[in-house]
Design a protein around this motif. Structure first.
Motif, PDB file in Angstrom:
ATOM      1  N   LYS A  94       0.824  -1.211   0.000  1.00 56.51           N
ATOM      2  CA  LYS A  94       0.000   0.000   0.000  1.00 56.51           C
ATOM      3  C   LYS A  94       0.859   1.261   0.000  1.00 56.51           C
ATOM      4  N   HIS A  95       1.925   1.247   0.792  1.00 56.68           N
ATOM      5  CA  HIS A  95       2.742   2.450   0.956  1.00 56.68           C
ATOM      6  C   HIS A  95       4.049   2.396   0.159  1.00 56.68           C
ATOM      7  N   THR A  96       4.226   1.355  -0.638  1.00 57.11           N
ATOM      8  CA  THR A  96       5.465   1.158  -1.405  1.00 57.11           C
ATOM      9  C   THR A  96       6.666   1.313  -0.472  1.00 57.11           C
ATOM     10  N   ALA A  97       6.609   0.625   0.636  1.00 54.88           N
ATOM     11  CA  ALA A  97       7.637   0.711   1.674  1.00 54.88           C
ATOM     12  C   ALA A  97       8.444  -0.580   1.718  1.00 54.88           C
ATOM     13  N   GLY A  98       9.745  -0.483   1.466  1.00 51.64           N
ATOM     14  CA  GLY A  98      10.610  -1.653   1.540  1.00 51.64           C
ATOM     15  C   GLY A  98      10.598  -2.264   2.929  1.00 51.64           C
ATOM     16  N   LEU A  99      10.739  -3.586   2.978  1.00 52.62           N
ATOM     17  CA  LEU A  99      10.608  -4.303   4.246  1.00 52.62           C
ATOM     18  C   LEU A  99      11.709  -5.345   4.395  1.00 52.62           C
ATOM     19  N   GLY A 100      12.428  -5.288   5.517  1.00 53.91           N
ATOM     20  CA  GLY A 100      13.377  -6.326   5.881  1.00 53.91           C
ATOM     21  C   GLY A 100      12.698  -7.286   6.832  1.00 53.91           C
ATOM     22  N   LEU A 101      12.409  -8.502   6.363  1.00 51.77           N
ATOM     23  CA  LEU A 101      11.661  -9.481   7.156  1.00 51.77           C
ATOM     24  C   LEU A 101      12.642 -10.473   7.774  1.00 51.77           C
ATOM     25  N   ALA A 102      12.789 -10.408   9.092  1.00 49.89           N
ATOM     26  CA  ALA A 102      13.722 -11.286   9.803  1.00 49.89           C
ATOM     27  C   ALA A 102      13.060 -12.644  10.035  1.00 49.89           C
ATOM     28  N   VAL A 103      13.593 -13.669   9.369  1.00 50.63           N
ATOM     29  CA  VAL A 103      13.007 -15.013   9.373  1.00 50.63           C
ATOM     30  C   VAL A 103      13.866 -15.952  10.219  1.00 50.63           C
ATOM     31  N   ILE A 104      13.233 -16.767  11.062  1.00 50.67           N
ATOM     32  CA  ILE A 104      13.928 -17.706  11.938  1.00 50.67           C
ATOM     33  C   ILE A 104      14.260 -18.965  11.138  1.00 50.67           C
ATOM     34  N   PRO A 105      15.520 -19.256  10.850  1.00 47.63           N
ATOM     35  CA  PRO A 105      15.875 -20.339   9.918  1.00 47.63           C
ATOM     36  C   PRO A 105      15.360 -21.718  10.315  1.00 47.63           C
ATOM     37  N   GLU A 106      15.572 -22.142  11.561  1.00 44.76           N
ATOM     38  CA  GLU A 106      15.228 -23.503  11.953  1.00 44.76           C
ATOM     39  C   GLU A 106      13.738 -23.701  12.217  1.00 44.76           C
ATOM     40  N   ARG A 107      12.974 -22.618  12.199  1.00 47.28           N
ATOM     41  CA  ARG A 107      11.531 -22.726  12.408  1.00 47.28           C
ATOM     42  C   ARG A 107      10.737 -22.322  11.168  1.00 47.28           C
ATOM     43  N   CYS A 108      11.444 -21.923  10.133  1.00 42.17           N
ATOM     44  CA  CYS A 108      10.791 -21.411   8.933  1.00 42.17           C
ATOM     45  C   CYS A 108      10.106 -22.538   8.149  1.00 42.17           C
ATOM     46  N   GLU A 109       8.841 -22.347   7.781  1.00 38.46           N
ATOM     47  CA  GLU A 109       8.116 -23.293   6.956  1.00 38.46           C
ATOM     48  C   GLU A 109       8.390 -23.000   5.481  1.00 38.46           C
ATOM     49  N   THR A 110       8.513 -24.044   4.697  1.00 34.90           N
ATOM     50  CA  THR A 110       8.823 -23.856   3.277  1.00 34.90           C
ATOM     51  C   THR A 110       7.734 -23.062   2.561  1.00 34.90           C
ATOM     52  N   ALA A 111       6.514 -23.114   3.052  1.00 33.45           N
ATOM     53  CA  ALA A 111       5.411 -22.380   2.420  1.00 33.45           C
ATOM     54  C   ALA A 111       5.640 -20.874   2.441  1.00 33.45           C
ATOM     55  N   LEU A 112       6.473 -20.404   3.366  1.00 36.21           N
ATOM     56  CA  LEU A 112       6.733 -18.972   3.440  1.00 36.21           C
ATOM     57  C   LEU A 112       7.395 -18.464   2.161  1.00 36.21           C
ATOM     58  N   ALA A 113       8.206 -19.302   1.535  1.00 32.22           N
ATOM     59  CA  ALA A 113       8.882 -18.899   0.304  1.00 32.22           C
ATOM     60  C   ALA A 113       7.875 -18.567  -0.788  1.00 32.22           C
ATOM     61  N   GLY A 114       6.835 -19.391  -0.919  1.00 29.66           N
ATOM     62  CA  GLY A 114       5.819 -19.136  -1.927  1.00 29.66           C
ATOM     63  C   GLY A 114       5.035 -17.867  -1.639  1.00 29.66           C
ATOM     64  N   THR A 115       4.729 -17.642  -0.376  1.00 26.94           N
ATOM     65  CA  THR A 115       3.996 -16.440   0.018  1.00 26.94           C
ATOM     66  C   THR A 115       4.783 -15.183  -0.323  1.00 26.94           C
TER      67      THR A 115
END
Length: 276
Positions: free
Chosen positions: A46-67
């Protein structure tokens, strides 16, 4: 005078001085597609605002990549994945503040798990992954910091104004400075006046030389635990900042650009000031 008025006056000082105030946005604790994450990504779009999303490696679900891949296709602003520690587990001794990247575990074991986490995120997110470490609870021991460049990490992000641009040779530090949440005694929105005050204070400290003028002012959010007041304020804040002529909203890759830091140092040296 409201917090918005105070922040506007500070930005007017930047504008009158012919300076541009850089700002960036980091959100912590992503692990999976959720309604809260979708709401976060919608605000970025909505605001064309860049986002740094800090992802937890050992808890990350593969579905997040598609999202995130789908979000990137819909969004003109950059969405970059950062490495949020290892598993977001406290390893600090009893009685000490929560820390995952502490002295409790053998250094070699910690570095191996960090490398493994980095490899997993790079594999899942490809070019969308920036080799930037965000320590859980924003805490990390100096011994680990010194080893981060050797395992391929080029950036570090914690909380509060950095002491110097390079946390270690080859490791650019860009922190956040305005956490929108209050964590104690009960978790909830920090409050409009307080949140705006954090932004205004860091911007003023940069302008007046009490903080590194070249460190972008960072907004910190935690989408999984936002209450409605936090969402409402974040929406308003992003829209307001994007309308300010004295603000440049940086994409994460811009905030962690080593070449930009090198160019700035060269300009300062040429002007006889020397690097900050």
């Amino acid at each position: 005078m409201t917090g918005w008025d105070s922040l506007a006056r500070e930005l007017a000082c930047w504008h009158d001085a012919g300076k541009v105030a850089t700002v960036w946005w980091r959100d912590d604790d992503a692990v999976a597609p959720t309604d809260a994450l979708e709401r976060l990504l919608t605000l970025s779009r909505k605001h064309t605002a860049g986002l740094g999303l800090a992802v937890i490696p050992e808890r990350c679900e593969t579905a997040l990549a598609g999202t995130l891949s789908a979000a990137v296709r819909q969004n003109q602003a950059e969405i970059a994945v950062l490495q949020h520690g290892i598993a977001h587990e406290n390893t600090a001794p009893a009685g000490e503040k929560k820390t995952e990247l502490s002295r409790a575990a053998p250094l070699n074991d910690t570095m191996e798990r960090l490398k493994s986490g980095q490899s997993r995120l790079a594999g899942l997110f490809g070019q969308g992954f920036l080799p930037v470490l965000v320590p859980p609870w924003n805490r990390i021991t100096p011994e680990i910091i010194a080893e981060l460049p050797a395992c391929g990490l080029t950036g570090l992000s914690t909380y509060k104004a950095r002491e110097q641009p390079m946390a270690a040779p080859g490791l650019l530090q860009v922190n956040t400075h305005a956490d929108l949440l209050r964590w104690k005694p009960e978790r909830g929105f920090l409050g409009e006046t307080e949140a705006l005050g954090l932004l205004q204070t860091h911007l003023q400290d940069r302008r007046e030389g009490r903080a590194d003028a070249d460190e972008p002012t960072g907004i910190l959010t935690h989408h999984l635990v936002h209450d409605e007041a936090t969402w409402t304020f974040l929406d308003r804040l992003l829209g307001w900042l994007k309308r300010q002529p004295a603000i440049k909203f940086l994409a994460p890759s811009e905030a962690f650009s080593h070449s930009a830091l090198t160019n700035q140092n060269e300009k300062q040296s040429a002007a006889g000031k020397g690097p900050m």
